[in-house]
Design a protein around this motif. Structure first.
Motif, PDB file in Angstrom:
ATOM      1  N   PRO A 176       1.318  -1.018  -0.449  1.00 58.49           N
ATOM      2  CA  PRO A 176       0.075  -0.191  -0.186  1.00 58.49           C
ATOM      3  C   PRO A 176       0.817   1.300  -0.296  1.00 58.49           C
ATOM      4  CG  PRO A 176      -0.019  -1.422   2.114  1.00 58.49           C
ATOM      5  CD  PRO A 176       0.993  -1.932   1.331  1.00 58.49           C
ATOM      6  N   ALA A 177       0.475   2.204  -0.305  1.00 56.11           N
ATOM      7  CA  ALA A 177       1.493   3.430  -0.364  1.00 56.11           C
ATOM      8  C   ALA A 177       0.517   4.636  -0.115  1.00 56.11           C
ATOM      9  CB  ALA A 177       1.856   3.651  -1.336  1.00 56.11           C
ATOM     10  N   THR A 178       0.352   6.086  -0.312  1.00 62.35           N
ATOM     11  CA  THR A 178      -0.544   7.001  -0.147  1.00 62.35           C
ATOM     12  C   THR A 178      -0.201   7.895  -1.031  1.00 62.35           C
ATOM     13  OG1 THR A 178      -1.645   6.475   1.751  1.00 62.35           O
ATOM     14  CG2 THR A 178      -1.439   8.631   0.999  1.00 62.35           C
ATOM     15  N   LEU A 179      -0.649   8.655  -2.142  1.00 65.60           N
ATOM     16  CA  LEU A 179      -0.105  10.007  -2.425  1.00 65.60           C
ATOM     17  C   LEU A 179      -1.112  10.446  -1.680  1.00 65.60           C
ATOM     18  CD1 LEU A 179      -0.742   8.499  -6.691  1.00 65.60           C
ATOM     19  CD2 LEU A 179       1.292   9.601  -5.140  1.00 65.60           C
ATOM     20  N   ARG A 180      -0.446  12.040  -1.755  1.00 64.04           N
ATOM     21  CA  ARG A 180      -0.240  13.293  -1.039  1.00 64.04           C
ATOM     22  C   ARG A 180      -0.196  14.645  -1.588  1.00 64.04           C
ATOM     23  NH1 ARG A 180       0.388  16.458   4.591  1.00 64.04           N
ATOM     24  NH2 ARG A 180      -1.716  15.745   5.634  1.00 64.04           N
ATOM     25  N   TYR A 181      -1.247  15.169  -1.365  1.00 67.37           N
ATOM     26  CA  TYR A 181      -0.669  16.638  -2.361  1.00 67.37           C
ATOM     27  C   TYR A 181      -1.600  18.096  -0.976  1.00 67.37           C
ATOM     28  CZ  TYR A 181      -0.371  21.190  -5.039  1.00 67.37           C
ATOM     29  OH  TYR A 181      -0.360  22.074  -5.157  1.00 67.37           O
ATOM     30  N   ASP A 182      -0.496  18.793  -1.061  1.00 67.97           N
ATOM     31  CA  ASP A 182      -1.196  19.424   0.448  1.00 67.97           C
ATOM     32  C   ASP A 182      -1.294  21.505  -0.558  1.00 67.97           C
ATOM     33  OD1 ASP A 182      -1.695  21.668   2.365  1.00 67.97           O
ATOM     34  OD2 ASP A 182      -0.346  20.193   3.740  1.00 67.97           O
ATOM     35  N   ARG A 183      -2.129  21.856  -0.668  1.00 70.02           N
ATOM     36  CA  ARG A 183      -2.077  23.122  -1.092  1.00 70.02           C
ATOM     37  C   ARG A 183      -0.923  24.131  -0.466  1.00 70.02           C
ATOM     38  NH1 ARG A 183      -7.105  26.141  -1.675  1.00 70.02           N
ATOM     39  NH2 ARG A 183      -8.012  26.587   0.565  1.00 70.02           N
ATOM     40  N   ARG A 184      -0.727  23.729   1.009  1.00 65.60           N
ATOM     41  CA  ARG A 184       0.524  24.885   1.732  1.00 65.60           C
ATOM     42  C   ARG A 184       1.803  24.373   1.176  1.00 65.60           C
ATOM     43  NH1 ARG A 184      -1.263  22.850   7.006  1.00 65.60           N
ATOM     44  NH2 ARG A 184      -1.151  21.367   6.467  1.00 65.60           N
ATOM     45  N   ASP A 185       2.268  23.232   0.087  1.00 68.98           N
ATOM     46  CA  ASP A 185       3.539  23.433  -0.235  1.00 68.98           C
ATOM     47  C   ASP A 185       2.860  23.051  -1.577  1.00 68.98           C
ATOM     48  OD1 ASP A 185       5.566  22.220  -0.149  1.00 68.98           O
ATOM     49  OD2 ASP A 185       6.072  20.799   0.465  1.00 68.98           O
ATOM     50  N   PRO A 186       2.530  23.991  -2.606  1.00 71.46           N
ATOM     51  CA  PRO A 186       1.659  23.890  -3.890  1.00 71.46           C
ATOM     52  C   PRO A 186       2.919  23.124  -4.533  1.00 71.46           C
ATOM     53  CG  PRO A 186       2.815  25.969  -3.810  1.00 71.46           C
ATOM     54  CD  PRO A 186       2.553  25.296  -2.393  1.00 71.46           C
ATOM     55  N   PHE A 187       4.006  23.258  -4.653  1.00 73.66           N
ATOM     56  CA  PHE A 187       5.382  22.424  -5.609  1.00 73.66           C
ATOM     57  C   PHE A 187       5.160  21.076  -6.359  1.00 73.66           C
ATOM     58  CE2 PHE A 187       6.054  26.718  -6.233  1.00 73.66           C
ATOM     59  CZ  PHE A 187       5.861  27.326  -7.176  1.00 73.66           C
ATOM     60  N   ALA A 188       4.832  20.256  -4.273  1.00 72.59           N
ATOM     61  CA  ALA A 188       5.348  19.296  -4.093  1.00 72.59           C
ATOM     62  C   ALA A 188       4.302  17.934  -3.769  1.00 72.59           C
ATOM     63  CB  ALA A 188       6.450  19.427  -2.479  1.00 72.59           C
ATOM     64  N   VAL A 189       4.629  16.899  -4.417  1.00 70.23           N
ATOM     65  CA  VAL A 189       3.795  15.696  -3.883  1.00 70.23           C
ATOM     66  C   VAL A 189       4.536  15.053  -2.917  1.00 70.23           C
ATOM     67  CG1 VAL A 189       2.410  15.638  -5.443  1.00 70.23           C
ATOM     68  CG2 VAL A 189       4.264  14.162  -5.433  1.00 70.23           C
ATOM     69  N   GLN A 190       3.715  13.400  -2.468  1.00 73.42           N
ATOM     70  CA  GLN A 190       4.719  13.181  -1.520  1.00 73.42           C
ATOM     71  C   GLN A 190       3.436  11.686  -1.539  1.00 73.42           C
ATOM     72  OE1 GLN A 190       3.660  14.026   2.581  1.00 73.42           O
ATOM     73  NE2 GLN A 190       4.947  14.874   2.618  1.00 73.42           N
ATOM     74  N   MET A 191       4.893  10.564  -1.485  1.00 73.62           N
ATOM     75  CA  MET A 191       4.316   9.692  -1.370  1.00 73.62           C
ATOM     76  C   MET A 191       4.879   8.156  -0.407  1.00 73.62           C
ATOM     77  SD  MET A 191       4.702   6.590  -4.828  1.00 73.62           S
ATOM     78  CE  MET A 191       3.588   5.755  -5.093  1.00 73.62           C
ATOM     79  N   ALA A 192       3.881   7.571   0.205  1.00 83.53           N
ATOM     80  CA  ALA A 192       4.401   7.482   1.789  1.00 83.53           C
ATOM     81  C   ALA A 192       3.773   6.207   1.000  1.00 83.53           C
ATOM     82  CB  ALA A 192       3.427   7.839   2.891  1.00 83.53           C
ATOM     83  N   PHE A 193       4.728   5.395   2.449  1.00 83.80           N
ATOM     84  CA  PHE A 193       4.756   3.997   2.714  1.00 83.80           C
ATOM     85  C   PHE A 193       4.272   3.154   3.788  1.00 83.80           C
ATOM     86  CE2 PHE A 193       6.868   4.830  -1.568  1.00 83.80           C
ATOM     87  CZ  PHE A 193       6.427   3.678  -2.177  1.00 83.80           C
ATOM     88  N   PRO A 194       3.617   2.543   4.800  1.00 88.39           N
ATOM     89  CA  PRO A 194       3.380   2.524   5.525  1.00 88.39           C
ATOM     90  C   PRO A 194       4.739   1.201   5.867  1.00 88.39           C
ATOM     91  CG  PRO A 194       2.254   0.595   4.212  1.00 88.39           C
ATOM     92  CD  PRO A 194       3.047   2.297   3.704  1.00 88.39           C
ATOM     93  N   ALA A 195       5.097   0.917   7.780  1.00 86.35           N
ATOM     94  CA  ALA A 195       6.049   0.379   8.473  1.00 86.35           C
ATOM     95  C   ALA A 195       5.912  -0.936   7.091  1.00 86.35           C
ATOM     96  CB  ALA A 195       5.844   0.968   9.924  1.00 86.35           C
ATOM     97  N   GLN A 196       5.500  -1.338   7.400  1.00 83.11           N
ATOM     98  CA  GLN A 196       5.348  -2.438   6.748  1.00 83.11           C
ATOM     99  C   GLN A 196       5.798  -3.103   5.562  1.00 83.11           C
ATOM    100  OE1 GLN A 196       1.861  -1.417   7.525  1.00 83.11           O
ATOM    101  NE2 GLN A 196       0.530  -2.543   6.446  1.00 83.11           N
ATOM    102  N   ALA A 197       5.790  -1.771   5.031  1.00 85.93           N
ATOM    103  CA  ALA A 197       6.028  -2.526   4.004  1.00 85.93           C
ATOM    104  C   ALA A 197       8.296  -1.893   3.083  1.00 85.93           C
ATOM    105  CB  ALA A 197       5.352  -1.127   2.683  1.00 85.93           C
ATOM    106  N   ALA A 198       8.613  -0.722   4.019  1.00 84.50           N
ATOM    107  CA  ALA A 198       9.939  -0.460   4.382  1.00 84.50           C
ATOM    108  C   ALA A 198      10.421  -1.433   5.299  1.00 84.50           C
ATOM    109  CB  ALA A 198       9.634   1.324   5.363  1.00 84.50           C
ATOM    110  N   LEU A 199      12.210  -1.437   4.979  1.00 81.96           N
ATOM    111  CA  LEU A 199      12.994  -2.044   5.603  1.00 81.96           C
ATOM    112  C   LEU A 199      13.192  -2.158   7.002  1.00 81.96           C
ATOM    113  CD1 LEU A 199      15.746  -2.433   3.112  1.00 81.96           C
ATOM    114  CD2 LEU A 199      14.306  -4.291   3.687  1.00 81.96           C
ATOM    115  N   GLU A 200      13.100  -0.103   7.138  1.00 81.29           N
ATOM    116  CA  GLU A 200      13.528  -0.153   8.475  1.00 81.29           C
ATOM    117  C   GLU A 200      12.498  -0.301   9.215  1.00 81.29           C
ATOM    118  OE1 GLU A 200      13.644   2.306   6.116  1.00 81.29           O
ATOM    119  OE2 GLU A 200      16.085   2.109   5.667  1.00 81.29           O
ATOM    120  N   GLY A 201      11.318  -0.545   9.337  1.00 72.28           N
ATOM    121  CA  GLY A 201       9.988  -0.988   9.650  1.00 72.28           C
ATOM    122  C   GLY A 201       9.270   0.115  10.919  1.00 72.28           C
ATOM    123  N   VAL A 202       9.618   1.386  10.192  1.00 69.12           N
ATOM    124  CA  VAL A 202       8.809   2.985  10.526  1.00 69.12           C
ATOM    125  C   VAL A 202       8.656   3.184   8.855  1.00 69.12           C
ATOM    126  CG1 VAL A 202      10.415   3.507  11.905  1.00 69.12           C
ATOM    127  CG2 VAL A 202      11.114   4.307   9.992  1.00 69.12           C
TER     128      VAL A 202
END
Length: 138
Positions: A24-50
């Motif tokens: 699972p992943a989440t795409l995120r856009y916040d108009r307070r940071d209008p030039f950027a997007v984020q792609m987030a991965f939950p802890a279970q998808a990351a090697l570090e566990g965070v």
């Protein structure tokens, strides 16, 4: 009107092993940071566990759906009929995920309704950003 858009997507993690794992992943856009997007991965998808979140240019994501884009830590390129590859380069190695291009397009259309491309400067709050910088410098 909400200032943040979040959209869940399924990303196919490309590993050195021949199989591809869906995460699972989440795409995120916040108009307070209008030039950027984020792609987030939950802890279970990351090697570090965070949870891991990468921020990069909305323009990079848009361009990378049609042709290879990016030369830094995040690179985006089309793959096949309806896939977009997002590569994350870090000192620990490279993570590569495939996302449905149709999902990325839908996300970017929603962001476009919130902040039209080319109008990002209208949504910057330079006074707030300067105050944060000065506060953090103390």
């Amino acid at each position: 009107m909400s200032t943040v858009i979040e959209q869940a997507v399924r990303a196919r993690l490309v590993a050195s092993a021949p199989r591809m794992e869906s995460v699972p992943a989440t795409l995120r856009y916040d108009r307070r940071d209008p030039f950027a997007v984020q792609m987030a991965f939950p802890a279970q998808a990351a090697l570090e566990g965070v949870e891991v979140a990468w921020a990069f240019s909305r323009e990079l994501l848009t361009a990378g759906m049609d042709e290879p884009a990016g030369v830094g830590d995040v690179r985006v390129r089309p793959f096949g009929y309806d896939r977009t590859v997002v590569e994350f380069h870090a000192p620990e190695g490279v993570a590569m995920v495939h996302v449905r291009t149709s999902e990325v397009r839908r996300f970017l259309q929603r962001a476009q309704h919130l902040v039209p491309a080319g109008c990002e400067h209208r949504f910057l709050d330079l006074d707030r950003d300067l105050a944060e910088l000065l506060r953090d410098a103390r």
